[in-house]
Design a protein around this motif. Structure first.
Motif, short mmCIF file in Angstrom:
data_model
loop_
_atom_site.label_atom_id
_atom_site.label_comp_id
_atom_site.label_asym_id
_atom_site.label_seq_id
_atom_site.Cartn_x
_atom_site.Cartn_y
_atom_site.Cartn_z
N MET A 1 29.39 43.25 23.37
CA MET A 1 29.39 43.23 24.83
C MET A 1 29.97 41.92 25.37
O MET A 1 30.75 41.91 26.31
N LEU A 2 29.57 40.79 24.77
CA LEU A 2 30.06 39.49 25.21
C LEU A 2 31.57 39.40 25.00
O LEU A 2 32.30 38.94 25.89
N ILE A 3 32.05 39.85 23.85
CA ILE A 3 33.47 39.80 23.55
C ILE A 3 34.25 40.67 24.54
O ILE A 3 35.32 40.28 25.03
N TYR A 4 33.72 41.84 24.84
CA TYR A 4 34.38 42.75 25.78
C TYR A 4 34.51 42.08 27.15
O TYR A 4 35.57 42.17 27.80
N ARG A 5 33.47 41.42 27.58
CA ARG A 5 33.51 40.77 28.90
C ARG A 5 34.40 39.55 28.90
O ARG A 5 35.00 39.20 29.93
N MET A 6 34.52 38.90 27.77
CA MET A 6 35.48 37.81 27.64
C MET A 6 36.91 38.35 27.77
O MET A 6 37.78 37.70 28.35
N ILE A 7 37.13 39.54 27.24
CA ILE A 7 38.44 40.18 27.36
C ILE A 7 38.75 40.46 28.83
O ILE A 7 39.89 40.26 29.29
N ILE A 8 37.74 40.92 29.59
CA ILE A 8 37.95 41.17 31.02
C ILE A 8 38.35 39.88 31.73
O ILE A 8 39.28 39.88 32.57
N VAL A 9 37.70 38.78 31.40
CA VAL A 9 38.02 37.48 32.00
C VAL A 9 39.46 37.10 31.68
O VAL A 9 40.23 36.68 32.57
N ILE A 10 39.84 37.23 30.43
CA ILE A 10 41.19 36.85 30.00
C ILE A 10 42.26 37.72 30.65
O ILE A 10 43.25 37.21 31.20
N VAL A 11 42.05 39.04 30.63
CA VAL A 11 43.04 39.96 31.17
C VAL A 11 43.17 39.81 32.69
O VAL A 11 44.28 39.79 33.22
N SER A 12 42.04 39.71 33.39
CA SER A 12 42.09 39.54 34.84
C SER A 12 42.72 38.19 35.21
O SER A 12 43.46 38.09 36.19
N GLY A 13 42.45 37.17 34.40
CA GLY A 13 43.06 35.86 34.62
C GLY A 13 44.57 35.92 34.45
O GLY A 13 45.33 35.34 35.24
N ILE A 14 45.02 36.61 33.42
CA ILE A 14 46.46 36.77 33.18
C ILE A 14 47.09 37.55 34.33
O ILE A 14 48.18 37.19 34.82
N GLY A 15 46.43 38.63 34.76
CA GLY A 15 46.95 39.43 35.85
C GLY A 15 47.11 38.62 37.13
O GLY A 15 48.13 38.71 37.82
N LEU A 16 46.10 37.82 37.46
CA LEU A 16 46.17 36.97 38.65
C LEU A 16 47.28 35.94 38.52
O LEU A 16 48.04 35.70 39.47
#
Length: 207
Positions: A1-16
Protein backbone atom coordinates in the motif's frame (compact mmCIF):
# COMPACT_ATOMS: atom_id res chain seq x y z
CA UNK A 1 0.00 0.00 0.00
CA UNK A 2 2.80 2.44 0.89
CA UNK A 3 4.67 1.68 -2.33
CA UNK A 4 1.49 2.16 -4.38
CA UNK A 5 0.88 5.56 -2.80
CA UNK A 6 4.48 6.55 -3.40
CA UNK A 7 3.86 5.73 -7.06
CA UNK A 8 0.86 8.09 -7.04
CA UNK A 9 3.07 10.86 -5.63
CA UNK A 10 5.76 10.27 -8.25
CA UNK A 11 3.38 10.00 -11.22
CA UNK A 12 1.27 13.02 -10.21
CA UNK A 13 4.46 15.00 -9.60
CA UNK A 14 5.75 14.10 -13.07
CA UNK A 15 2.40 15.00 -14.61
CA UNK A 16 2.37 18.41 -12.93
CA UNK A 17 5.98 19.08 -13.90
CA UNK A 18 5.36 18.27 -17.56
CA UNK A 19 2.17 20.32 -17.71
CA UNK A 20 3.67 23.32 -15.96
CA UNK A 21 6.59 23.20 -18.41
CA UNK A 22 4.04 23.27 -21.20
CA UNK A 23 1.84 26.08 -19.91
CA UNK A 24 3.75 27.75 -16.99
CA UNK A 25 2.68 27.48 -13.36
CA UNK A 26 0.92 30.86 -13.29
CA UNK A 27 -1.50 29.86 -16.06
CA UNK A 28 -1.56 26.10 -15.52
CA UNK A 29 -2.66 26.31 -11.90
CA UNK A 30 -5.86 28.05 -13.02
CA UNK A 31 -7.16 24.85 -14.62
CA UNK A 32 -9.21 22.40 -12.58
CA UNK A 33 -7.25 19.48 -14.04
CA UNK A 34 -3.99 20.72 -12.55
CA UNK A 35 -5.68 21.74 -9.29
CA UNK A 36 -7.09 18.23 -8.84
CA UNK A 37 -3.72 16.66 -9.67
CA UNK A 38 -1.95 19.03 -7.26
CA UNK A 39 -4.40 18.02 -4.53
CA UNK A 40 -3.58 14.37 -5.24
CA UNK A 41 0.15 15.06 -5.07
CA UNK A 42 -0.06 16.98 -1.78
CA UNK A 43 -2.54 14.61 -0.15
CA UNK A 44 -0.69 11.40 -0.95
CA UNK A 45 2.67 12.99 -0.18
CA UNK A 46 1.29 13.83 3.26
CA UNK A 47 -0.08 10.29 3.68
CA UNK A 48 3.25 8.75 2.66
CA UNK A 49 5.23 10.94 5.08
CA UNK A 50 2.72 10.34 7.90
CA UNK A 51 2.82 6.57 7.27
CA UNK A 52 6.62 6.44 7.32
CA UNK A 53 6.79 8.50 10.52
CA UNK A 54 3.93 6.48 12.09
CA UNK A 55 1.81 9.61 12.50
CA UNK A 56 -1.02 8.75 10.12
CA UNK A 57 -4.42 9.17 11.81
CA UNK A 58 -7.49 7.83 10.02
CA UNK A 59 -10.04 10.22 11.48
CA UNK A 60 -12.99 12.09 9.94
CA UNK A 61 -10.68 14.65 8.33
CA UNK A 62 -8.66 11.85 6.71
CA UNK A 63 -11.71 10.27 5.07
CA UNK A 64 -13.31 13.60 4.16
CA UNK A 65 -10.15 14.94 2.52
CA UNK A 66 -9.37 11.66 0.78
CA UNK A 67 -12.90 11.62 -0.62
CA UNK A 68 -12.58 15.18 -1.90
CA UNK A 69 -9.25 14.43 -3.58
CA UNK A 70 -10.61 11.24 -5.15
CA UNK A 71 -13.82 12.89 -6.31
CA UNK A 72 -12.09 15.93 -7.82
CA UNK A 73 -9.63 13.86 -9.85
CA UNK A 74 -12.45 11.49 -10.87
CA UNK A 75 -14.34 14.51 -12.22
CA UNK A 76 -11.22 15.42 -14.19
CA UNK A 77 -11.26 11.95 -15.72
CA UNK A 78 -14.95 11.99 -16.65
CA UNK A 79 -15.11 15.57 -17.96
CA UNK A 80 -12.02 15.04 -20.12
CA UNK A 81 -13.13 11.73 -21.59
CA UNK A 82 -16.84 12.49 -21.96
CA UNK A 83 -16.80 16.23 -22.76
CA UNK A 84 -13.47 17.83 -23.60
CA UNK A 85 -12.03 14.95 -25.62
CA UNK A 86 -15.12 14.96 -27.84
CA UNK A 87 -15.62 18.72 -28.11
CA UNK A 88 -13.61 19.19 -31.29
CA UNK A 89 -11.92 22.29 -29.85
CA UNK A 90 -8.23 22.98 -30.49
CA UNK A 91 -6.11 22.63 -27.39
CA UNK A 92 -2.51 23.15 -26.38
CA UNK A 93 -2.54 19.45 -25.46
CA UNK A 94 -3.38 18.23 -28.98
CA UNK A 95 0.21 17.22 -29.75
CA UNK A 96 1.19 16.36 -26.19
CA UNK A 97 -0.45 13.02 -25.46
CA UNK A 98 1.93 12.10 -22.63
CA UNK A 99 1.23 15.26 -20.63
CA UNK A 100 -2.49 14.94 -21.31
CA UNK A 101 -2.86 11.27 -20.46
CA UNK A 102 -0.92 11.45 -17.19
CA UNK A 103 -3.08 14.17 -15.59
CA UNK A 104 -6.41 13.23 -17.19
CA UNK A 105 -6.26 9.43 -17.17
CA UNK A 106 -3.30 7.81 -15.38
CA UNK A 107 -3.41 9.74 -12.09
CA UNK A 108 -7.23 9.57 -11.79
CA UNK A 109 -7.21 5.80 -12.34
CA UNK A 110 -4.37 5.30 -9.85
CA UNK A 111 -6.31 7.26 -7.21
CA UNK A 112 -9.57 5.45 -7.94
CA UNK A 113 -7.86 2.06 -7.67
CA UNK A 114 -6.26 3.16 -4.39
CA UNK A 115 -9.73 3.60 -2.94
CA UNK A 116 -11.08 0.37 -4.45
CA UNK A 117 -8.12 -1.81 -3.42
CA UNK A 118 -6.78 -0.23 -0.22
CA UNK A 119 -9.51 2.09 1.04
CA UNK A 120 -11.09 1.26 4.39
CA UNK A 121 -14.83 1.16 3.78
CA UNK A 122 -17.65 2.38 6.03
CA UNK A 123 -16.37 5.80 7.07
CA UNK A 124 -18.05 8.06 4.50
CA UNK A 125 -20.93 10.13 5.90
CA UNK A 126 -24.06 11.16 4.01
CA UNK A 127 -23.16 14.85 4.03
CA UNK A 128 -19.69 14.26 2.54
CA UNK A 129 -20.79 14.53 -1.14
CA UNK A 130 -22.16 18.01 -0.46
CA UNK A 131 -18.95 19.07 1.26
CA UNK A 132 -16.91 17.60 -1.60
CA UNK A 133 -18.96 19.65 -4.07
CA UNK A 134 -17.77 22.88 -2.45
CA UNK A 135 -14.58 22.66 -4.52
CA UNK A 136 -16.64 23.05 -7.71
CA UNK A 137 -18.60 26.01 -6.37
CA UNK A 138 -15.45 27.76 -5.16
CA UNK A 139 -13.72 27.10 -8.50
CA UNK A 140 -16.65 28.45 -10.53
CA UNK A 141 -16.84 31.58 -8.38
CA UNK A 142 -13.10 32.12 -8.74
CA UNK A 143 -13.24 31.72 -12.53
CA UNK A 144 -16.15 34.15 -12.76
CA UNK A 145 -14.39 36.83 -10.70
CA UNK A 146 -11.00 36.23 -12.37
CA UNK A 147 -12.46 36.50 -15.86
CA UNK A 148 -14.61 39.56 -15.06
CA UNK A 149 -11.50 41.35 -13.78
CA UNK A 150 -9.74 40.78 -17.09
CA UNK A 151 -7.90 37.56 -16.27
CA UNK A 152 -6.95 35.38 -19.22
CA UNK A 153 -6.06 31.74 -19.78
CA UNK A 154 -4.13 29.89 -22.48
CA UNK A 155 -4.17 31.54 -25.91
CA UNK A 156 -5.74 34.62 -24.34
CA UNK A 157 -9.03 32.81 -23.70
CA UNK A 158 -11.41 34.36 -21.17
CA UNK A 159 -12.42 30.96 -19.78
CA UNK A 160 -10.48 27.75 -19.03
CA UNK A 161 -13.07 25.39 -20.59
CA UNK A 162 -15.28 25.97 -23.61
CA UNK A 163 -18.58 25.26 -21.81
CA UNK A 164 -17.88 28.18 -19.44
CA UNK A 165 -17.80 30.71 -22.29
CA UNK A 166 -20.64 33.12 -21.41
CA UNK A 167 -20.04 35.31 -24.48
CA UNK A 168 -20.52 32.31 -26.78
CA UNK A 169 -23.20 30.25 -25.02
CA UNK A 170 -24.91 32.82 -22.81
CA UNK A 171 -25.32 32.98 -19.05
CA UNK A 172 -28.30 30.60 -19.04
CA UNK A 173 -26.54 27.77 -20.89
CA UNK A 174 -23.36 28.17 -18.89
CA UNK A 175 -25.34 28.00 -15.65
CA UNK A 176 -27.16 24.90 -16.88
CA UNK A 177 -23.85 23.23 -17.82
CA UNK A 178 -22.39 24.06 -14.42
CA UNK A 179 -25.50 22.81 -12.65
CA UNK A 180 -25.46 19.53 -14.60
CA UNK A 181 -21.84 18.93 -13.58
CA UNK A 182 -22.62 19.81 -9.95
CA UNK A 183 -25.65 17.50 -9.82
CA UNK A 184 -23.66 14.70 -11.45
CA UNK A 185 -20.84 15.28 -8.96
CA UNK A 186 -23.10 15.16 -5.90
CA UNK A 187 -25.10 12.23 -7.30
CA UNK A 188 -21.99 10.22 -8.09
CA UNK A 189 -20.56 11.03 -4.66
CA UNK A 190 -23.80 9.91 -2.99
CA UNK A 191 -23.71 6.62 -4.89
CA UNK A 192 -20.11 6.03 -3.80
CA UNK A 193 -20.98 6.92 -0.20
CA UNK A 194 -23.89 4.46 -0.19
CA UNK A 195 -21.89 1.65 -1.80
CA UNK A 196 -19.00 2.32 0.57
CA UNK A 197 -21.21 1.75 3.59
CA UNK A 198 -22.93 -1.27 2.03
CA UNK A 199 -19.56 -2.90 1.37
CA UNK A 200 -18.58 -2.27 4.98
CA UNK A 201 -21.81 -3.89 6.19
CA UNK A 202 -21.25 -6.96 3.99
CA UNK A 203 -17.69 -7.30 5.24
CA UNK A 204 -18.85 -7.01 8.84
CA UNK A 205 -21.49 -9.74 8.34
CA UNK A 206 -18.88 -12.11 6.94
CA UNK A 207 -16.78 -11.92 10.09
Amino acid sequence: MLIYRMIIVIVSGIGLYLNFKLETVRIGILYFTNISNLLCFLYFLGVVVATITHKLKKNDFYYLSKGMVTMSVTLTYFVYNLVLNNSGTVSIFDNHELETNIVHIVVPLLVIFDYVIFGTKGHLKKNYPYIWSSILIIYQLFITVYSSLGGRFLNGDKYPYFYMDVSKYGVRNVLISGLIILVFYIGYGSIIQTLDNKLAEVKEKRK
